[in-house]
Design an enzyme around this catalytic site. Structure first.
Site, PDB file in Angstrom:
ATOM      1  N   ALA A 120     -10.370 -70.117  54.774  1.00  0.00           N
ATOM      2  CA  ALA A 120     -10.437 -68.700  54.407  1.00  0.00           C
ATOM      3  C   ALA A 120      -9.211 -68.246  53.625  1.00  0.00           C
ATOM      4  CB  ALA A 120     -10.611 -67.845  55.661  1.00  0.00           C
ATOM      5  N   THR A 121      -8.050 -68.836  53.887  1.00  0.00           N
ATOM      6  CA  THR A 121      -6.842 -68.446  53.139  1.00  0.00           C
ATOM      7  C   THR A 121      -7.017 -68.737  51.651  1.00  0.00           C
ATOM      8  OG1 THR A 121      -5.314 -68.684  54.998  1.00  0.00           O
ATOM      9  CG2 THR A 121      -4.390 -68.950  52.799  1.00  0.00           C
ATOM     10  N   ASN A 200      -8.810 -60.043  62.967  1.00  0.00           N
ATOM     11  CA  ASN A 200      -8.452 -61.227  63.755  1.00  0.00           C
ATOM     12  C   ASN A 200      -7.609 -60.898  64.975  1.00  0.00           C
ATOM     13  OD1 ASN A 200      -6.552 -60.662  61.489  1.00  0.00           O
ATOM     14  ND2 ASN A 200      -5.292 -62.185  62.534  1.00  0.00           N
ATOM     15  N   GLN A 228     -13.630 -64.123  60.835  1.00  0.00           N
ATOM     16  CA  GLN A 228     -13.824 -63.825  62.251  1.00  0.00           C
ATOM     17  C   GLN A 228     -15.212 -63.261  62.540  1.00  0.00           C
ATOM     18  OE1 GLN A 228     -11.716 -64.567  64.625  1.00  0.00           O
ATOM     19  NE2 GLN A 228      -9.850 -65.013  63.496  1.00  0.00           N
ATOM     20  N   SER A 248     -14.646 -69.455  57.124  1.00  0.00           N
ATOM     21  CA  SER A 248     -13.817 -70.539  57.666  1.00  0.00           C
ATOM     22  C   SER A 248     -14.637 -71.390  58.613  1.00  0.00           C
ATOM     23  CB  SER A 248     -12.612 -69.941  58.402  1.00  0.00           C
ATOM     24  OG  SER A 248     -11.870 -70.955  59.044  1.00  0.00           O
ATOM     25  N   HIS A 250     -13.275 -73.604  61.087  1.00  0.00           N
ATOM     26  CA  HIS A 250     -12.734 -73.849  62.427  1.00  0.00           C
ATOM     27  C   HIS A 250     -12.778 -72.626  63.336  1.00  0.00           C
ATOM     28  CE1 HIS A 250      -8.547 -72.057  62.244  1.00  0.00           C
ATOM     29  NE2 HIS A 250      -8.856 -72.067  60.965  1.00  0.00           N
ATOM     30  N   THR A 288     -11.886 -83.281  45.126  1.00  0.00           N
ATOM     31  CA  THR A 288     -13.006 -83.959  45.781  1.00  0.00           C
ATOM     32  C   THR A 288     -13.449 -83.177  47.013  1.00  0.00           C
ATOM     33  OG1 THR A 288     -12.191 -86.109  45.047  1.00  0.00           O
ATOM     34  CG2 THR A 288     -13.763 -86.113  46.864  1.00  0.00           C
ATOM     35  N   CYS A 374       7.563 -63.042  66.427  1.00  0.00           N
ATOM     36  CA  CYS A 374       8.977 -63.383  66.623  1.00  0.00           C
ATOM     37  C   CYS A 374       9.615 -63.707  65.278  1.00  0.00           C
ATOM     38  CB  CYS A 374       9.075 -64.605  67.509  1.00  0.00           C
ATOM     39  SG  CYS A 374       9.926 -64.331  69.034  1.00  0.00           S
TER      40      CYS A 374
END
Length: 450
Positions: A120-121, A200, A228, A248, A250, A288, A374
């Protein structure tokens, strides 16, 4: 076949080796349970064993049926799908086109409108930068939201550095955009509206159908990041009137490293390719095509189409079990984002008078994410929660629970038990919580600096 291979691997293991029961989805294959006497130590953190997995918005386990479909294309049908002169290439090409049709069917598109990418990125980068670069002579303005995924926001910032203008729409306390505000922000030189379908971090479902109608009215291309949403809520590219959609693998129990981009053919949307090469995928995404990954994503989409309704009902029950279980035992629990327009597998909670990082560290036996990011110098609360107007102290205590296809009731009950125990422990050490219990309004206190 995948389960069989796992069992064979386990039975071949030396008797002295320690085998840990798989977590969550992985519970499918392990015939025997072994306890590790010394536990697991990683990155300086020691835990009794593998934690239970409740971070489904980050990634999902591969469905064993998906793995079964992929294995032949690693082991025997390993041809390059772009090889046109022999059987190996032909059978790989056929498998790729079958997968393309499976992805298209899940979103109500034509297979000719699906371009495979690495995820997706990449799809978001092609959509945002590719569209604006192609139409740069006439279109210089993009509209997006303050709560988009980082890759959309960073693509927009990249465009700003090139001289394009970007409007970042605010959201309400429920995480939803104001449709009237969107309408007012559209200009004659607006080249793209990019608004994600399901957030997300907080799971909020934007009114994509209404957004699509507004974009159609003004003849502006509409892109949505549906990573999502795919396989979790009903997606229809015609109803939504999207020009581009990022997907996406995964996030829907498929493999990592594969995604897709939907590109409307009528009216046709054009993009400038972000990568040069052999011209695969109609020249939009050279390189490919990874047949096993594509096959896996196709199977994952086909399974999602068959099981989405069942999964949603089951996951909704688990979400209610988790939320009610926590709220019955502790107070000061706030759900971030709308509960009415929300994907049921995402539950983002803030716990009053508890520091989020301490809570996360205490929940070592549960794999969850925090809304806090963080940085090397400081702890900043999530930009998504800040956009919702969540108080900074509450934004710091955010925990995202992600529930999925293979999550069990036992795991939910254990997560409730561990979360409640840790929150109570941290509140016992909190002077603020003591003051609140005594009826003191801590917001009215003027703290002295020393």
């Amino acid at each position: 076949m995948a389960s069989l291979l796992l069992r064979q691997t386990l039975t071949k293991t030396k008797p002295t080796a320690i085998i840990r029961r798989f977590s969550t989805a992985a519970a499918v294959a392990s015939p025997t349970e072994y306890d590790e006497p010394t536990g697991i130590t990683m990155k300086g953190v020691k835990i009794p064993g593998r934690p239970l997995y409740l971070d489904m918005q980050a990634t999902t386990p591969v469905d064993p049926r998906v793995l079964d479909s992929m294995l032949p294309f690693y082991l025997s049908r390993y041809g390059n799908p772009h090889s046109r002169t022999h059987l190996y290439g032909w059978e790989s090409e056929t498998a790729v086109e079958t997968a393309r049709a499976q992805v298209a069917a899940l979103i109500g598109a034509s297979p000719k409108e699906i371009v495979f990418t690495s995820g997706a990125t990449e799809s978001n980068n092609i959509s945002v930068k590719g569209v604006m670069h192609f139409y740069k002579e006439k279109k210089r303005h993009v509209i997006t939201t303050q709560t988009e995924h980082k890759c959309v926001l960073d693509s927009c910032r990249h465009l700003q550095q090139e001289g394009f203008e970007v409007t970042y729409l605010p959201v309400g306390s429920d995480g939803l955009i104001d449709l009237d505000r969107l309408r007012k922000e559209i200009r004659p030189d607006t080249g793209l509206v990019s608004i994600m379908a399901v957030n997300n971090e907080i799971g909020v479902v934007q009114p994509v159908e209404e957004i699509g109608k507004i974009c159609k009215e003004f003849n502006v291309p509409f892109h949505t990041d549906a990573a999502q949403a795919l396989g979790k809520i009903k997606v229809d590219v015609e109803k939504w009137n999207v020009s581009l959609m990022s997907l996406s693998g995964h996030k829907i129990y498929g493999p990592k490293g594969i995604g897709a981009l939907y590109m409307r053919r009528r009216p046709r949307i054009r993009v400038e390719p972000q990568m040069n090469g052999g011209g695969q995928e109609r020249g939009i995404r050279s390189g490919t095509v990874p047949t096993p990954l594509v096959v896996g994503m196709g199977t994952a989409c086909e399974l999602a189409m068959k099981e989405m309704e069942y999964d949603e009902k089951r996951i909704k029950g688990l979400q209610e079990r988790l939320l009610n279980g926590i709220r019955e035992k502790i107070d000061g629990v706030v759900v971030n984002g709308s509960m009415d327009r929300r994907y049921v597998g995402n539950l983002n909670l803030s716990f009053a008078y508890v520091e989020g990082e301490s809570l996360l560290m205490g929940l070592k036996e549960v794999a969850v994410s925090s809304g806090s990011a963080c940085t090397s110098a400081s702890l900043e609360p999530s930009y998504v929660l800040r956009a919702l107007g969540v108080d900074e102290d509450m934004a710091h205590t955010s925990i995202r629970f992600g529930i999925g296809r293979f999550t069990t009731e036992e795991e939910i009950d254990k997560a409730v038990e561990l979360t409640v125990k840790q929150v109570e422990k941290l509140r016992e050490m909190s002077p603020l919580y003591e003051m609140v219990k005594e009826g003191i309004d801590i917001k009215q206190i003027q703290w002295a600096q020393h």
